[in-house]
Design a protein around this motif. Structure first.
Motif, PDB file in Angstrom:
ATOM      1  N   CYS A  35     -31.266 -16.130  -1.520  1.00 14.88           N
ATOM      2  CA  CYS A  35     -30.309 -17.018  -0.869  1.00 14.88           C
ATOM      3  C   CYS A  35     -28.915 -16.716  -1.402  1.00 14.88           C
ATOM      4  CB  CYS A  35     -30.682 -18.473  -1.137  1.00 14.88           C
ATOM      5  SG  CYS A  35     -29.591 -19.666  -0.347  1.00 14.88           S
ATOM      6  N   GLU A  62     -24.429 -16.767  -0.374  1.00 15.30           N
ATOM      7  CA  GLU A  62     -23.304 -17.071   0.513  1.00 15.30           C
ATOM      8  C   GLU A  62     -22.112 -16.193   0.151  1.00 15.30           C
ATOM      9  OE1 GLU A  62     -20.687 -20.775   0.298  1.00 15.30           O
ATOM     10  OE2 GLU A  62     -21.845 -21.154   2.139  1.00 15.30           O
ATOM     11  N   GLU A  69     -18.347 -15.566   0.334  1.00 13.82           N
ATOM     12  CA  GLU A  69     -17.102 -16.287   0.584  1.00 13.82           C
ATOM     13  C   GLU A  69     -15.968 -15.284   0.705  1.00 13.82           C
ATOM     14  OE1 GLU A  69     -16.738 -20.319  -1.395  1.00 13.82           O
ATOM     15  OE2 GLU A  69     -18.039 -19.304  -2.817  1.00 13.82           O
ATOM     16  N   TYR A  93     -31.825 -15.432   3.022  1.00 12.51           N
ATOM     17  CA  TYR A  93     -31.085 -16.585   3.542  1.00 12.51           C
ATOM     18  C   TYR A  93     -29.605 -16.357   3.258  1.00 12.51           C
ATOM     19  CZ  TYR A  93     -35.842 -18.310   3.007  1.00 12.51           C
ATOM     20  OH  TYR A  93     -37.213 -18.444   3.068  1.00 12.51           O
ATOM     21  N   VAL A  94     -28.868 -15.911   4.263  1.00  9.61           N
ATOM     22  CA  VAL A  94     -27.492 -15.443   4.061  1.00  9.61           C
ATOM     23  C   VAL A  94     -26.533 -16.222   4.945  1.00  9.61           C
ATOM     24  CG1 VAL A  94     -25.929 -13.468   4.279  1.00  9.61           C
ATOM     25  CG2 VAL A  94     -28.236 -13.133   3.388  1.00  9.61           C
ATOM     26  N   SER A  95     -25.389 -16.557   4.369  1.00  6.60           N
ATOM     27  CA  SER A  95     -24.318 -17.174   5.154  1.00  6.60           C
ATOM     28  C   SER A  95     -22.992 -16.548   4.754  1.00  6.60           C
ATOM     29  CB  SER A  95     -24.277 -18.686   4.936  1.00  6.60           C
ATOM     30  OG  SER A  95     -24.000 -19.000   3.580  1.00  6.60           O
ATOM     31  N   PHE A  96     -22.054 -16.556   5.689  1.00  2.57           N
ATOM     32  CA  PHE A  96     -20.705 -16.043   5.467  1.00  2.57           C
ATOM     33  C   PHE A  96     -19.724 -17.178   5.720  1.00  2.57           C
ATOM     34  CE2 PHE A  96     -23.197 -12.325   6.332  1.00  2.57           C
ATOM     35  CZ  PHE A  96     -22.630 -11.306   5.577  1.00  2.57           C
ATOM     36  N   LYS A  97     -18.929 -17.496   4.716  1.00  2.00           N
ATOM     37  CA  LYS A  97     -17.894 -18.512   4.862  1.00  2.00           C
ATOM     38  C   LYS A  97     -16.542 -17.811   4.829  1.00  2.00           C
ATOM     39  CE  LYS A  97     -18.328 -22.445   2.761  1.00  2.00           C
ATOM     40  NZ  LYS A  97     -18.361 -23.467   1.672  1.00  2.00           N
TER      41      LYS A  97
END
Length: 438
Positions: free
Chosen positions: A89, A91, A93, A123-127
């Motif tokens: 996991c 993120e 930024e 589980y990857v997110s880009f902010k």
């Protein structure tokens, strides 16, 4: 004799000290002893021999940069830093220092993550901030994730325009890399992006059996046919968020088919880009089919319309459960809500005008028997009507957020009296909200 004399002199000097000074001396000695004991206790721990499971647990609570510094303490800590479980996991930024106050992931760390841990990412997110440079950097990273099989992907813009300013071909190319290599993608959040119908077909071709959540509000390049393709093929889809212009009778019927799982959450954003915009109508039979197939699904609708654009809405029964009006809404529309929204659970009205909503609130309390939360902003309601509304709803009102300016004193209740009466019917202490004074 000299020793005795010296001893006497020493005794005299010690007894001449005040009790306060003596206490300070004893306290200082005690603090020094406890500190020495504490140092001795921690010095007996071999930090390099902590179990890997404990190190992994501790590292998960550290910011990325601190985690990288900690990995330089010893070999075992460095090994823990590269454990696959720590990189499932993550993120990214991505912010430009000149235009954002948010911290950004260091470029050197990004290179190391892609080089050594891209195959561990799940589980990857880009902010990203509003700058095009940050959005392009996110696309560059996505293009390099060729050895990973993501389960969730989120593209989050803290401010517009961000991804919408990236060349469409660049964004689609990067997103397609993830769609093709991730054979088990279950959650996808791509609001405010230039995703299009062909890229959704790639998504469906590679992840139709696993996709459960899709959020894609404000995606202007997607057509109703494109989202219908997703609904037709992704039978495990449980949560869907999109703009109203993508909603159609065919889409609702596809989500209601026997081969499709029960939908749990459907969010619709009804947004007017220009005053006087035309909106199509969804048939009552299509909504009825959805309720028969998924009787417990939540229908959440956000309205950002001008008052003269509500013509196609709430003329027939609609199974909405959570309703939010972000702009001014007329008394007539709220009256129709009370008549045609029997499944309503939550209602938020940000503004209405200067005409009291007494009759409309009573109608909502009478017909919306599942209503448990309501919020009123720039509206007007007489104190008597508000008390009657609360009395009809009773203790099922778990959330009651009413600005003090909304309530208009009348012959029965003043502002000082109303909170006692409302509290009595709610079964708990209640006060109206007040505007903070800065």
């Amino acid at each position: 004799m000299k020793r005795i004399k010296g001893g006497e002199e020493e005794s005299k000097s010690s007894t001449s000290k005040s009790p306060t000074e003596a206490c300070k001396k004893v306290r200082k000695q005690t603090d020094e002893e406890s500190e020495a004991a504490e140092v001795g206790e921690f010095s007996g721990i071999d930090w390099a021999r902590l179990p890997q499971e404990l190190l992994l647990h501790l590292f998960q609570y550290l910011p990325l940069l601190d985690r990288a510094y900690a990995s330089q303490v010893c070999r075992r800590w460095n090994q823990a830093f590269h454990m696959p479980e720590l990189w499932r996991c993550f993120e990214f930024e991505l912010n430009q220092p000149a235009s954002s106050y948010l911290k950004a992931t260091h470029p050197d760390l990004i290179k190391q993550i892609i080089k050594r841990h891209s195959n561990h990412l799940q589980y990857v997110s880009f902010k990203v901030d509003s700058s095009t440079e940050s959005a392009e950097a996110a696309c560059d990273i996505l293009s390099q994730l060729v050895n990973c099989s993501l389960k969730t992907l989120g593209l989050i813009s803290t401010a517009r325009p961000s991804f919408m300013e990236v060349p469409k071909s660049h964004f689609i190319s990067a997103l397609t890399v993830v769609f093709v290599n991730s054979k088990s993608l279950s959650s996808l959040k791509i609001d405010d992006t230039p995703v299009d119908d062909p890229s959704l077909k790639v998504l469906v071709a590679n992840n139709s059996d696993t996709l459960k959540l899709l959020k894609m509000s404000s995606c202007p390049h997607v057509s109703p046919a494109g989202i219908l393709c997703v609904a037709d093929q992704c039978h495990s889809l449980r949560e869907l968020a999109l703009n109203y212009h993508l909603l159609s009778d065919d889409l609702l019927l596809a989500l209601s088919s026997e081969k499709h799982v029960h939908l749990e959450h459907l969010r619709i954003d009804v947004v007017s880009e220009n005053p006087g915009q035309h909106f199509h109508t969804i048939k009552k039979s299509s909504w009825d089919a959805m309720v028969r197939h998924s009787p417990k699904f939540n229908l959440v609708m956000y309205f950002f319309l001008y008052e003269d654009e509500f013509g196609p809405f709430f003329n027939e029964e609609i199974p909405v459960t959570h309703l939010y009006f972000g702009r001014s809404v007329s008394k007539e529309v709220l009256g129709r809500v009370g008549l045609h929204c029997p499944r309503l659970v939550e209602l938020v009205v940000c503004a209405n005008g200067l005409r009291p909503l007494d009759e409309e609130l009573i109608r909502i309390a009478k017909h919306c028997t599942q209503l448990s939360a309501i919020g009123l902003g720039e509206c007007e309601v007489s104190c008597s009507a508000f008390v009657e509304f609360v009395k009809m709803c009773g203790r099922r009102l778990s959330q009651l957020s009413i600005m003090e300016e909304v309530l208009i004193p009348d012959h029965k209740y003043s502002l000082d009296e109303i909170h006692w009466e409302v509290s009595k019917h709610l079964g708990r202490v209640w006060f109206p909200d007040t505007m903070p004074i800065w």
